[in-house]
Scaffold this active site. Structure first.
Site, PDB file in Angstrom:
ATOM      1  N   GLY A 157       0.866  -1.184   0.000  1.00  0.00           N
ATOM      2  CA  GLY A 157       0.000   0.000   0.000  1.00  0.00           C
ATOM      3  C   GLY A 157       0.896   1.226   0.000  1.00  0.00           C
ATOM      4  N   ARG A 239       0.708  -3.399  12.412  1.00  0.00           N
ATOM      5  CA  ARG A 239      -0.044  -3.553  13.660  1.00  0.00           C
ATOM      6  C   ARG A 239       0.530  -4.756  14.401  1.00  0.00           C
ATOM      7  NH1 ARG A 239      -1.674   0.910  13.339  1.00  0.00           N
ATOM      8  NH2 ARG A 239      -3.812   1.664  13.142  1.00  0.00           N
ATOM      9  N   GLU A 268      -0.254  -3.705  23.097  1.00  0.00           N
ATOM     10  CA  GLU A 268       0.357  -2.386  23.269  1.00  0.00           C
ATOM     11  C   GLU A 268      -0.281  -1.702  24.456  1.00  0.00           C
ATOM     12  OE1 GLU A 268       0.377   0.090  19.774  1.00  0.00           O
ATOM     13  OE2 GLU A 268       1.451  -1.425  18.625  1.00  0.00           O
ATOM     14  N   HIS A 287       5.204   2.679  18.891  1.00  0.00           N
ATOM     15  CA  HIS A 287       4.160   3.051  17.923  1.00  0.00           C
ATOM     16  C   HIS A 287       4.268   4.536  17.563  1.00  0.00           C
ATOM     17  CE1 HIS A 287      -0.028   1.790  16.327  1.00  0.00           C
ATOM     18  NE2 HIS A 287       0.465   2.757  15.602  1.00  0.00           N
TER      19      HIS A 287
HETATM   20  P1  NAP Z   1      -2.663   1.119   2.930  1.00  0.00           P
HETATM   21  O1  NAP Z   1      -2.164   2.048   1.885  1.00  0.00           O
HETATM   22  O2  NAP Z   1      -4.126   1.001   3.148  1.00  0.00           O
HETATM   23  O3  NAP Z   1      -2.035  -0.316   2.643  1.00  0.00           O
HETATM   24  C1  NAP Z   1      -2.421  -1.465   3.307  1.00  0.00           C
HETATM   25  C2  NAP Z   1      -2.116  -2.622   2.405  1.00  0.00           C
HETATM   26  O4  NAP Z   1      -2.435  -3.820   3.107  1.00  0.00           O
HETATM   27  C3  NAP Z   1      -2.926  -2.634   1.133  1.00  0.00           C
HETATM   28  O5  NAP Z   1      -2.097  -2.301   0.065  1.00  0.00           O
HETATM   29  C4  NAP Z   1      -3.443  -4.059   1.031  1.00  0.00           C
HETATM   30  O6  NAP Z   1      -3.101  -4.706  -0.132  1.00  0.00           O
HETATM   31  C5  NAP Z   1      -2.666  -4.780   2.101  1.00  0.00           C
HETATM   32  N1  NAP Z   1      -3.428  -5.906   2.618  1.00  0.00           N
HETATM   33  C6  NAP Z   1      -4.585  -5.872   3.298  1.00  0.00           C
HETATM   34  N2  NAP Z   1      -4.974  -7.124   3.588  1.00  0.00           N
HETATM   35  C7  NAP Z   1      -4.040  -7.946   3.083  1.00  0.00           C
HETATM   36  C8  NAP Z   1      -3.862  -9.349   3.070  1.00  0.00           C
HETATM   37  N3  NAP Z   1      -4.776 -10.175   3.634  1.00  0.00           N
HETATM   38  N4  NAP Z   1      -2.766  -9.866   2.476  1.00  0.00           N
HETATM   39  C9  NAP Z   1      -1.860  -9.064   1.891  1.00  0.00           C
HETATM   40  N5  NAP Z   1      -1.972  -7.713   1.874  1.00  0.00           N
HETATM   41  C10 NAP Z   1      -3.050  -7.178   2.456  1.00  0.00           C
HETATM   42  O7  NAP Z   1      -2.071   1.521   4.361  1.00  0.00           O
HETATM   43  P2  NAP Z   1      -0.625   2.045   4.737  1.00  0.00           P
HETATM   44  O8  NAP Z   1      -0.656   3.522   4.906  1.00  0.00           O
HETATM   45  O9  NAP Z   1       0.380   1.464   3.835  1.00  0.00           O
HETATM   46  O10 NAP Z   1      -0.477   1.430   6.186  1.00  0.00           O
HETATM   47  C11 NAP Z   1      -0.520   0.019   6.371  1.00  0.00           C
HETATM   48  C12 NAP Z   1      -0.917  -0.288   7.790  1.00  0.00           C
HETATM   49  O11 NAP Z   1       0.114   0.193   8.654  1.00  0.00           O
HETATM   50  C13 NAP Z   1      -2.190   0.473   8.240  1.00  0.00           C
HETATM   51  O12 NAP Z   1      -3.352  -0.290   8.007  1.00  0.00           O
HETATM   52  C14 NAP Z   1      -1.954   0.681   9.714  1.00  0.00           C
HETATM   53  O13 NAP Z   1      -2.539  -0.360  10.449  1.00  0.00           O
HETATM   54  C15 NAP Z   1      -0.448   0.626   9.872  1.00  0.00           C
HETATM   55  N6  NAP Z   1       0.149   1.939  10.173  1.00  0.00           N
HETATM   56  C16 NAP Z   1       0.990   2.021  11.242  1.00  0.00           C
HETATM   57  C17 NAP Z   1       1.586   3.230  11.524  1.00  0.00           C
HETATM   58  C18 NAP Z   1       2.533   3.349  12.697  1.00  0.00           C
HETATM   59  O14 NAP Z   1       2.562   4.381  13.330  1.00  0.00           O
HETATM   60  N7  NAP Z   1       3.329   2.341  12.966  1.00  0.00           N
HETATM   61  C19 NAP Z   1       1.337   4.362  10.731  1.00  0.00           C
HETATM   62  C20 NAP Z   1       0.509   4.217   9.638  1.00  0.00           C
HETATM   63  C21 NAP Z   1      -0.091   3.005   9.358  1.00  0.00           C
HETATM   64  P3  NAP Z   1      -3.657  -4.519  -1.609  1.00  0.00           P
HETATM   65  O15 NAP Z   1      -3.460  -3.063  -1.936  1.00  0.00           O
HETATM   66  O16 NAP Z   1      -2.767  -5.401  -2.364  1.00  0.00           O
HETATM   67  O17 NAP Z   1      -5.094  -4.908  -1.641  1.00  0.00           O
END
Ligand code: NAP
Length: 330
Positions: A157, A239, A268, A287
């Site tokens: 993503g 997560r 967490e 986090h």
């Molecule tokens: P994003 O653009 O929504 O990307 C999430 C990706 O997860 C999507 O591309 C999706 O794939 C993939 N996905 C979902 N279910 C899946 C599965 N079963 N198998 C394989 N891939 C799967 O979100 P992002 O901004 O990159 O962030 C990703 C995650 O990081 C967020 O959902 C959040 O929980 C976490 N996060 C953490 C922080 C932190 O502070 N540590 C900050 C921001 C986000 P496809 O596109 O291929 O469908």
């Protein structure tokens, strides 16, 4: 005319609160700790909108107490603490903030990757513990190289893509596995789609960037660690429960993998008694992936705009349940 009432579940930057005051009467939860579920229910009783953080569980019971609720605006991308299906049934829009924090999150993920590989955090603790007595030894402090290795991205993503760009500056080969294959990105960035098992077996670094869903719960457990190389490093800035914590401890403790860099844990915060904290081959940050000042300010502005749009019957900048637009005549 009366302004709509909104709840802001944590203090925000004053400039963001000023924006809210232009279109709503707000109540700001003043504590550092979140309201309890019961307090949240009471606070939501007369509210038309709520701006949440990941610690505020917005489930059916919270929504039951909020008959006027029109919009839930999440400060962040992940919405696994919000029952989106239930919100959709009740015609409540749910907003989030993609597009503003992926770069900052990838910066932390890459920092963890480098720290775990080159033992940056471990070395720093050692120096601060006043243990640096021998200036240099050719066999001391050996880590593993970052450059010219293979990065395996799980979940391509926004953050995963930012990891691709960072990795390419380090001459890394990038392979990825995601729910949907992305031929355009493969062509543009010369990255290769592989199946999940191949990625685990091939990558020197496995970096997790999937959304947390029932399908990604414990995506990495004992069988997956066993597929990974003994020299490999796991990075998790997605997560905590995407990784089985018991299997993670065993993999690190028994050197099934080399090290890990984590911005998220399960649970967490991590318990002070968690045995992971006794291991040297894991770097853990609390986090803080998106915690950079201008990123946080932009995230707040976006969450505030989502809130305003939801209250005023406009399309949100980013909506998790846009199927509602038609129902709501937006
Ligand atoms: P994003 O653009 O929504 O990307 C999430 C990706 O997860 C999507 O591309 C999706 O794939 C993939 N996905 C979902 N279910 C899946 C599965 N079963 N198998 C394989 N891939 C799967 O979100 P992002 O901004 O990159 O962030 C990703 C995650 O990081 C967020 O959902 C959040 O929980 C976490 N996060 C953490 C922080 C932190 O502070 N540590 C900050 C921001 C986000 P496809 O596109 O291929 O469908």
């Amino acid at each position: 005319m009366n302004k709509p009432k909104v709840l802001i579940t944590r203090q925000l930057l004053p400039e963001a609160l000023d924006q809210v005051s232009e279109f709503a009467d707000m109540e700001v939860w003043p504590d550092t700790y979140p309201p309890s579920p019961e307090e949240l229910r009471t606070l939501l009783k007369d509210k038309h909108g709520v701006l949440t953080t990941i610690m505020d569980r917005i489930d059916a019971s919270a929504m039951d107490s909020a008959p006027n609720l029109k919009v839930v605006s999440q400060l962040g991308v992940g919405v696994d603490h919000i029952d989106v299906d239930e919100a959709t049934k009740r015609r409540i829009l749910v907003g989030n903030t993609p597009g503003v924090l992926a770069k900052a999150t990838a910066d932390i993920a890459f920092a963890l990757l480098m720290s775990a590989a080159r033992r940056v955090s471990e070395g720093d603790h050692w120096v601060h513990d006043k243990q640096w007595e021998l200036a240099f030894h050719p066999l001391h402090w050996l880590g593993v190289d970052v450059h010219s290795t293979t990065l395996g991205i799980v979940g391509l993503g926004e953050t995963g893509l930012e990891m691709v760009k960072r990795a390419q500056g380090f001459d890394m080969k990038v392979i990825y596995y995601s729910r949907t294959r992305k031929p355009d990105l493969e062509a543009k960035y010369s990255i290769e789609f592989v199946d999940f098992k191949d990625l685990l077996q091939t990558a020197d670094f496995v970096s997790l960037h999937v959304a947390y869903t029932p399908e990604t719960h414990f995506l990495i457990g004992e069988p997956e660690f066993k597929l990974m190389k003994p020299t490999s490093i796991l990075v998790n800035a997605a997560r905590g429960p995407v990784v089985d914590p018991k299997a993670l401890y065993d993999a690190l403790n028994q050197n099934i993998i080399y090290a890990a860099g984590l911005d998220v844990t399960y649970p967490e915060p991590i318990s002070p008694d968690d045995p992971l904290l006794d291991l040297k081959n894991v770097v853990i940050t609390p986090h803080m992936g998106s915690s950079a000042i201008s990123t946080r300010r932009n995230t707040m502005y976006m969450a505030v705009e989502n809130m305003a749009a939801g209250l005023e019957g406009r399309k949100l900048v980013a909506c998790v349940n846009p199927s509602l637009y038609q129902d709501l005549g937006i």
